[in-house]
Design a protein around this motif. Structure first.
Motif, short mmCIF file in Angstrom:
data_model
loop_
_atom_site.label_atom_id
_atom_site.label_comp_id
_atom_site.label_asym_id
_atom_site.label_seq_id
_atom_site.Cartn_x
_atom_site.Cartn_y
_atom_site.Cartn_z
N ASP A 40 42.74 61.70 58.13
CA ASP A 40 43.35 60.41 57.87
C ASP A 40 42.46 59.28 58.36
O ASP A 40 42.24 58.28 57.66
N SER A 86 39.28 59.05 56.09
CA SER A 86 39.54 58.53 54.74
C SER A 86 39.90 57.05 54.76
O SER A 86 39.54 56.30 53.85
N LYS A 87 40.56 56.60 55.80
CA LYS A 87 40.97 55.19 55.87
C LYS A 87 39.87 54.27 56.40
O LYS A 87 39.76 53.12 55.97
N GLU A 97 40.18 57.56 49.02
CA GLU A 97 41.33 58.44 48.93
C GLU A 97 41.05 59.73 49.70
O GLU A 97 39.89 60.10 49.89
N ARG A 98 42.09 60.42 50.09
CA ARG A 98 41.90 61.65 50.86
C ARG A 98 41.14 62.71 50.06
O ARG A 98 40.31 63.43 50.60
N ASP A 99 41.39 62.79 48.75
CA ASP A 99 40.67 63.79 47.95
C ASP A 99 39.20 63.43 47.83
O ASP A 99 38.34 64.31 47.73
N GLU A 100 38.87 62.13 47.89
CA GLU A 100 37.47 61.72 47.87
C GLU A 100 36.79 62.10 49.19
O GLU A 100 35.62 62.52 49.20
N ASN A 114 45.11 49.56 58.23
CA ASN A 114 45.17 50.95 57.75
C ASN A 114 46.05 51.86 58.60
O ASN A 114 46.45 52.93 58.13
#
Length: 341
Positions: free
Chosen positions: A225, A228-229, A136-139, A216
């Motif tokens: 992006d 994270s992907k 996830e982006r927050d991770e 993705n």
């Protein structure tokens, strides 16, 4: 984070001093360029970079399910303990180079315990990028922050020269995917042999990278992006290390292909990190030369290495020491009473 611009005045002072040393101008080649860069980074003619740290980020990758590595995933955790006991190649070369190794669990699949282990675990490995996003982006932001904060801590302890290292079975696959998207290379150009896979496995790996990009659909204009992907937690952590080193006015010595993928992502996040990076060596991974060229970085050494761990970066440390010693200790023409004509 605020990163100071490269100090051109200090770099030019280093150039002038170098030209007065008892040698033909430019005859020390890359050593002179390293001395110039160190001066521009730190603002000092001959900075004290004697306290050296190699940060080895460790994490696992869900894409290993696709058979992209010659080694089983359990090796990641096993190698972490090898680092902590001082038995890995990076440990040997760090002892030789006067550097300290800091091993970080940022995303290993299992729980690891050791008094010397730095635990910054964001999650237990990434998702399988051939089927969905790595994290996830927050991770991703947590992993970036972990790298930045660790450099801040080590800087407070007196460390002034940082190297990127990593451990994560399967991590050349997400690195190749990142490079394909951010550098615009076809997977056939970005995918290498990693730990030594055969031709059929290489073709499988190329297909996995293509599938990961298709599934993705990362935005090439947004490095967050893309990371994270397609990325790995250790790759994100190393991007943070590079940003953190630059923010603290310290050189970041980049290791091989995986570290360079992290460096490319960091550059796309903030261009100001660029003059703080030193490319240590040219990896045997086939996409590495193209990647360094795109980034405008010239590797210091060519040793046909492809181990990772930070080994190439640490091997470069004595050369950086030598560049600064030459500036500090070598006689000038005037001081030695030698005529230039």
């Amino acid at each position: 984070m605020r990163i100071r611009p490269f100090n051109e005045q200090a770099a030019e002072q280093a150039d002038r001093h170098s030209d007065h040393l008892t040698k033909p101008p430019g005859s020390l080649g890359k050593l002179e360029r390293i001395a110039r860069q160190a001066a521009g980074i730190t603002g000092e003619l001959w900075p004290d970079l004697s306290r050296k740290a190699v940060i080895v980020m460790a994490a696992d990758h869900g894409v290993c399910e696709e058979g992209v590595s010659a080694f089983p995933q359990e090796v990641t955790g096993q190698m972490v303990f090898n680092f902590l006991s001082g038995g890995a190649a990076v440990n040997v070369l760090s002892r030789h180079s006067g550097a300290d190794v800091f091993c970080v669990d940022i995303g290993v699949k299992s729980d690891l315990e050791h008094p010397a282990l730095i635990t910054r675990k964001v999650r237990y490995g990434t998702g399988n990028i051939a089927k969905g996003p790595a994290m996830e982006r927050d991770e991703l932001m947590q992993a970036l922050a972990a790298g930045i904060n660790l450099v801040d801590e080590l800087y407070a302890q007196g460390y002034r020269l940082f190297a990127t290292g990593e451990m994560g079975i399967g991590n050349t696959t997400p690195s190749a995917a990142i490079v394909s998207v951010l550098a615009g290379l076809a997977p056939e150009q970005s995918v290498g042999r990693g730990t030594g896979i055969n031709e059929q496995s290489w073709r499988t790996k190329v297909g996995v990278v293509k599938r990961a990009i298709e599934v993705n659909a990362p935005d090439a204009g947004d490095p967050y992006d893309v990371l994270s992907k397609l990325g790995g937690l250790e790759i994100a952590g190393l991007a943070g290390v590079i940003i953190g080193a630059a923010a603290n006015g310290c050189p970041a010595v980049i290791d091989g292909y995986i570290s360079s993928a992290a460096a490319l992502a960091a550059m796309r996040m903030t261009e100001r990190v660029y003059p703080y990076m030193i490319a240590s060596h040219l990896s045997q991974e086939q996409g590495h030369a193209k990647l360094l060229e795109l980034m405008g970085l010239t590797p210091v050494i060519h040793m046909d290495m492809r181990l990772g761990e930070g080994t190439g970066a640490v091997l470069c440390f004595p050369i950086i020491d030598a560049a600064i010693k030459l500036m500090r200790e070598m006689a000038t023409f005037d001081g030695a009473g030698i005529s230039r004509e």
